[in-house]
Design an enzyme around this catalytic site. Structure first.
Site, mmCIF file in Angstrom:
data_model
loop_
_atom_site.group_PDB
_atom_site.id
_atom_site.type_symbol
_atom_site.label_atom_id
_atom_site.label_comp_id
_atom_site.label_asym_id
_atom_site.label_seq_id
_atom_site.Cartn_x
_atom_site.Cartn_y
_atom_site.Cartn_z
ATOM 1 N N SER A 1 -74.676 70.580 -29.212
ATOM 2 C CA SER A 1 -74.028 70.572 -27.897
ATOM 3 C C SER A 1 -73.219 69.310 -27.633
ATOM 4 O O SER A 1 -72.380 69.294 -26.728
ATOM 5 C CB SER A 1 -75.081 70.747 -26.790
ATOM 6 O OG SER A 1 -76.095 69.760 -26.884
ATOM 7 N N ASP B 1 -75.868 65.109 -17.709
ATOM 8 C CA ASP B 1 -77.094 65.859 -17.435
ATOM 9 C C ASP B 1 -78.234 65.190 -18.198
ATOM 10 O O ASP B 1 -78.116 64.037 -18.598
ATOM 11 C CB ASP B 1 -76.930 67.352 -17.772
ATOM 12 C CG ASP B 1 -76.649 67.606 -19.256
ATOM 13 O OD1 ASP B 1 -76.888 66.704 -20.085
ATOM 14 O OD2 ASP B 1 -76.189 68.722 -19.587
ATOM 15 N N HIS C 1 -76.760 64.875 -22.137
ATOM 16 C CA HIS C 1 -75.399 64.635 -22.612
ATOM 17 C C HIS C 1 -74.685 63.530 -21.843
ATOM 18 O O HIS C 1 -74.807 63.442 -20.620
ATOM 19 C CB HIS C 1 -74.591 65.932 -22.506
ATOM 20 C CG HIS C 1 -75.247 67.093 -23.167
ATOM 21 N ND1 HIS C 1 -75.944 68.055 -22.451
ATOM 22 C CD2 HIS C 1 -75.332 67.434 -24.472
ATOM 23 C CE1 HIS C 1 -76.430 68.948 -23.300
ATOM 24 N NE2 HIS C 1 -76.073 68.600 -24.531
#
Length: 356
Positions: free
Chosen positions: A34, A322, A325
């Protein structure tokens, strides 16, 4: 940090001299999770690891979520801009007629790990093995387009960026309900990781990859999803020690592969010190908060920034977007650091520079 500078030197020199079949621009193929995904999981109907909803992308061009797990750009996006190329599109968005097969593709998938079982509770994601299979299919498409010889040269000349391993800890070994954390000691687990990675990198080499940059792990013990496990909200030193061991083992693996595989130029990009300094000294870089995230997330249900989450007013103040990240602003600092490291290759690598 000398290894990092070598890795970036390979990037720039390749950009300046490589002549792929259809373009004089640098061709990049990106494998990852991600941190580098640009939207592959949007095409996986049942994936729970998606970022195609607000507030993701709020600071990206157009202000809409694209599948990037941040409020704006990934480090890969920023580096692509610095290199004067477009950020490679997600593999699953392409048809076989797309020219992107010749100009670069992003295979990264949120939730992916080195191990197949990593992130299994996300239901759908492209594991590293899946991503390698996607690259194998990519080479078949390239061969059909330009022929065997040109296809082999094309993949030999391309650059390969690989960034995986974070989920093998955060969404596997550190999870009490995952078998690997119960079955293995860390010594056994890191051996499993690096032996699996050895086989995967050897496979990529056999498919034609020669210039590979593997991005080491950052201080995972300091990301918000791990800090909440500490009563004092401090970094988890044990997790960081494990990460450093993985990084050290991976460096040695790449050195060994370079010795054994003719023409291999596998490099390790060690971003751990830069990320740790950014977290420990946020005000030096223009940030105010590094111990929690801009988007107020519930780490018990995934730690993602959902549409009903509360978003901070001043996003540029936060290192983290978040629970997992970095923010767009932090990604900018870290991307700038990669390039400043190259430009100062004759002297010790500098710390990241503050925002202007």
């Amino acid at each position: 940090m000398m290894i990092l500078r070598l890795a970036l030197a390979i990037v720039i020199s390749t950009y300046a001299t490589a002549q792929p079949a259809s373009t004089s621009s640098l061709v990049t193929y990106i494998f990852g999770d991600s941190l580098t995904e640009v939207g592959n999981n949007n095409f996986l109907q049942y994936s729970l690891a998606r970022a195609d909803f607000p507030y993701y992308g709020v600071d990206f061009s157009g202000g809409k979520a694209t599948g990037r797990f941040t409020n704006g750009r990934t480090i890969g996006d920023i580096i692509s801009t610095k290199l004067g190329i477009l950020s490679p599109p997600p593999y699953l968005s392409l048809s076989q007629n797309d020219d992107a097969f010749l100009s670069g593709i992003n295979y990264a998938s949120g939730g992916a790990g080195i191990l197949n079982e990593t992130g299994i509770y996300f239901i759908q994601r492209l594991t590293f093995n899946d991503q390698i299979n996607c690259f194998k299919k990519t080479k078949e498409v390239i061969r059909a387009k330009i022929g065997d010889g040109a296809a082999n040269k094309h993949v030999n000349d391309a650059m390969y960026f690989i960034g995986l391993g974070s989920n093998d800890y955060v969404n596997n070994f550190l999870q009490p309900f995952m078998a690997d954390g119960q079955q293995y000691t860390h010594d056994e687990f890191v051996e499993l990781l690096t032996s699996t990675l050895h086989n995967q990198l050897t496979t990529i080499y056999k498919l034609g990859a020669r210039k590979v940059i593997f991005h080491g792990l950052g201080p995972l013990g300091c990301i918000p999803s791990q800090r909440v496990k500490s009563k004092t909200r401090m970094c988890l030193n044990r997790v960081n020690e494990w990460v450093l061991e993985f990084n050290s083992r991976t460096k040695k693996l790449l050195i060994d592969l370079n010795k054994r595989l003719p023409g291999a130029k596998f490099s390790f990009a060690d971003t751990y010190p830069a990320v740790l300094d950014l977290i420990n000294n946020p005000t030096h870089y223009g940030f105010k908060i590094a111990n929690t995230s801009c988007c107020n997330v519930d780490t018990s249900v995934g730690g993602l920034c959902l549409p009903n989450s509360k978003m901070c007013k001043n996003r540029q103040d936060f290192v983290f977007w978040d629970a997992f990240h970095p923010s767009d602003s932090a990604n900018q600092i870290l991307a700038d650091h990669l390039f400043s490291s190259l430009l100062s290759s004759s002297s010790p690598s500098p710390a990241p520079k503050p925002r202007q």
